[in-house]
Design an enzyme around this catalytic site. Structure first.
Site, PDB file in Angstrom:
ATOM      1  N   ASN A 155     -28.502  34.257  36.171  1.00 44.17           N
ATOM      2  CA  ASN A 155     -27.388  34.880  35.438  1.00 44.17           C
ATOM      3  C   ASN A 155     -27.733  35.113  33.967  1.00 44.17           C
ATOM      4  O   ASN A 155     -26.864  35.474  33.183  1.00 44.17           O
ATOM      5  CB  ASN A 155     -26.134  33.996  35.518  1.00 44.17           C
ATOM      6  CG  ASN A 155     -25.295  34.314  36.738  1.00 44.17           C
ATOM      7  OD1 ASN A 155     -25.511  35.321  37.398  1.00 44.17           O
ATOM      8  ND2 ASN A 155     -24.342  33.445  37.035  1.00 44.17           N
ATOM      9  N   CYS A 213     -23.481  29.516  27.338  1.00 43.38           N
ATOM     10  CA  CYS A 213     -24.526  29.363  26.323  1.00 43.38           C
ATOM     11  C   CYS A 213     -25.603  30.393  26.611  1.00 43.38           C
ATOM     12  O   CYS A 213     -26.144  30.446  27.715  1.00 43.38           O
ATOM     13  CB  CYS A 213     -25.082  27.944  26.387  1.00 43.38           C
ATOM     14  SG  CYS A 213     -26.423  27.622  25.247  1.00 43.38           S
ATOM     15  N   HIS A 240     -28.255  32.923  31.760  1.00 44.63           N
ATOM     16  CA  HIS A 240     -27.654  31.909  30.905  1.00 44.63           C
ATOM     17  C   HIS A 240     -28.452  30.636  30.989  1.00 44.63           C
ATOM     18  O   HIS A 240     -29.207  30.435  31.939  1.00 44.63           O
ATOM     19  CB  HIS A 240     -26.213  31.622  31.344  1.00 44.63           C
ATOM     20  CG  HIS A 240     -25.351  32.796  31.130  1.00 44.63           C
ATOM     21  ND1 HIS A 240     -24.529  33.309  32.094  1.00 44.63           N
ATOM     22  CD2 HIS A 240     -25.223  33.592  30.049  1.00 44.63           C
ATOM     23  CE1 HIS A 240     -23.933  34.379  31.623  1.00 44.63           C
ATOM     24  NE2 HIS A 240     -24.342  34.575  30.395  1.00 44.63           N
TER      25      HIS A 240
END
Lengths: 397, 397
Positions: B269, B306, B271
């Protein structure tokens, strides 16, 4: 709760050329779909071959420690391990394991990371020893090695990745061993896609024995040679004429200092794991280069162990080629990345400089401990790279 | 080269309560020991069920991209996957995968790391979706989710580890899903040792959907509810009354600042992967404490994504108990480690303070992005610990 259970007595025979147990009644594959596995374990199945008659596995009061039942290291040669999806091949001495590339083994581009590939090489090597019946409770050490207080240490590793396995891909990893000089062992691997049959990656490595107490290299004791030499074959995964890796010094172009091993970087031998070395090496290469390139080959020459208290420095330097040689005048110096980019464009472009396509970008690496007085080499490395292909053409919807 | 091949038409039936394909001719397990797998693939086998009739998988020129053949995501429900060692259970809606704990998944003490356990939870969850026939080419997203431009995000995770799996141990991981409120999904797991039947670990998590473009949380579209709700069951792996995790601030006792995600920390993803969060959290606890303790429970409450450019700060603070309450005078303050050590000794000692055995050491955690203007919470955590047992009683020789 779903429940099914069946046992297959297959036509598999242990193709052993040596004297290990080869009881055909053990060649059973048990598939068991109940929630209560304990009562269903077949004491004759491949994966329940724990030998209560082996002295080494009986504690002083005669009971088998629970951890050993859980771990269940075979004491005799196994030809098939359905849980590891492992199989003895190559006339009884090689090992093949079928592996599915897991979601956490791939990076953002959904292809396996180099670290994952190296981890799988380690895993299949250990499972080869596991299947052999020779594994003591160490990191691949045989019973004879444990009796002689010896552990394996890797002295060299060369891996080539032609195509990175992708998330969910089923790959067959073959591994086998051979002699390397008088006291060493060579271990090779071949990774193939099961769907296409294509070879994705290959690797070769050399290993020597170290005395666990003195930390000095050791000759191979006859007892150990007798254990492992029946497994040696000649086949090589990579035909190579090893090239010396030059030693970098503080003038190297890129440097990461003050690298500290974390608790989680230590392996069963209580040393920093080789895969961590590779991460430190690759993280020293500029991000911009890593963005556009993927590693196609890595050679590692190990010099010294790295313990948990060492402070490590990672150096790297791009290799220079004649036509793109570094201008000695710093002011006129073309940024290296631009030069690589130029070279790659020339290579991928109109082929004007056809000979350049034999010159993929390469980096030389060094990891060293950085003491107050002196530095000590841990590992030298050489990496070779190619331009990344465009993103995989999966439909987005 | 060893070669064997056999196909079993087993009595397995896909125990589906819904309308997915349930062709019994597909319930075949293919075991194939040749080096040339391509020519041996059985087009009707469980793992070769790639459907050329599915529009979504045909490229514009009508050919199937090679990557899709290699990845081979099923388009219909599968009941058994011999390569993943996966099996649909729980009346057709749960999933069980048998996993061997690998050499690189364990730490120096030869037990699986928490990170490895969390990775395996992720892997089995994704394989559950894989087997369902609902998986699009995302990180667990269904076809309906992809059509609505939605991805899964985890909002909470609670894992309890009673016994860490050991190197080589064969474990069964069960996972299933249920409703969580109106728009969420609960996913639970249970990890059992196959040799002993003992439950080693359990976990529960809640998931919501996020619009991939706007990054805002989304309601569950009816289309998606229709896909996934037939898989929901009520069973819970952990009976819990969730406790609020307080927010730490800059006065927290331990702090690691300037943590930067590396390229290798990003998942599919794009991330920072959840497992990396846990590493950052645990690395903030003092080494001396980690030396003697092992984590028995972790709760994570996710607040914010994040990304790769965030700079992260990890805070942690040991929980205080009445009897061991912090002395407000810094000078008289007993070191926290001593106090934990004291508490543990009391607990493990003569039982004088029997009620103390309900007070294992605990830490509160916070990961936040540290911008110039303000900080933003990424995840809050609570960990619970117990004294490490002495080293495993394996014979050293």
């Amino acid at each position: 709760m779903a429940a099914f259970s069946y046992t297959i007595t297959s036509p598999i025979r242990c193709q052993s050329g040596n004297s290990y147990n080869n009881d055909p009644t053990k060649n059973r594959i048990k598939v068991n779909g109940t929630s209560n596995r304990l009562s269903k374990v077949d004491p004759l199945s491949q994966t329940a071959s724990f030998q209560t008659s082996s002295d080494a596995f009986i504690s002083e009061n005669g009971s088998i420690p629970k951890e050993q039942i859980r771990q269940n290291i075979p004491t005799k040669k196994q030809c098939v391990d359905p849980h590891r999806q492992g199989l003895i091949i190559e006339g009884g001495v090689g090992y093949r394991q079928t592996v599915v590339i897991r979601s956490y083994e791939v990076g953002a581009d959904k292809t396996a990371t180099l670290e994952s590939i190296l981890n799988l090489l380690q895993e299949t090597a250990l499972n080869h020893v596991w299947m052999s019946g020779l594994l003591s409770n160490g990191f691949g050490a045989t019973h004879g090695m444990v009796r002689n207080n010896l552990i394996w240490v890797v002295s060299r590793m060369h891996a080539q990745v032609d195509h990175y396995p992708i998330w969910g891909e089923i790959v067959d990893i073959d591994t086998w061993v051979g002699a390397s000089g008088k006291n060493g062992m060579r271990r090779d691997w071949l990774i193939r896609s099961q769907a296409t049959g294509q070879v994705l990656a290959r690797a070769t490595s050399t290993w020597v024995m170290m005395n666990q107490t003195t930390r000095r290299l050791s000759k191979m004791p006859e007892e150990v040679r007798a254990e492992i030499s029946p497994w040696f074959i000649e086949k090589q995964a990579i035909e190579e004429a090893p090239e010396k890796i030059s030693k970098l010094d503080d003038k190297a172009r890129y440097m990461n200092s003050n690298l500290k091993p974390k608790r989680s970087d230590l392996d069963m031998n209580h040393h920093v794991n080789n895969v961590k070395y590779v991460r430190w090496m690759l993280e020293t290469i500029p991000d911009q280069f890593l963005e556009d390139h993927q590693l196609s080959s890595i050679v590692l020459e190990y010099r010294r162990e790295c313990g948990s208290s060492d402070i490590v420095q990672s150096l790297c330097e791009p290799d220079e080629y004649g036509i793109l040689a570094r201008d000695s005048s710093e002011e006129n110096e073309m940024s290296l990345l631009n030069r690589f980019s130029l070279a790659t464009q020339i290579i991928q472009g109109n082929g004007l400089l056809g000979s350049l396509d034999k010159m993929p970008p390469r980096y030389t690496h060094l990891l060293q401990t950085k003491g107050e007085a002196k530095s000590e080499e841990i590992v030298r490395g050489k990496t070779e790279w190619k331009r990344k292909l465009p993103a995989m053409p999966f439909p987005s919807k």
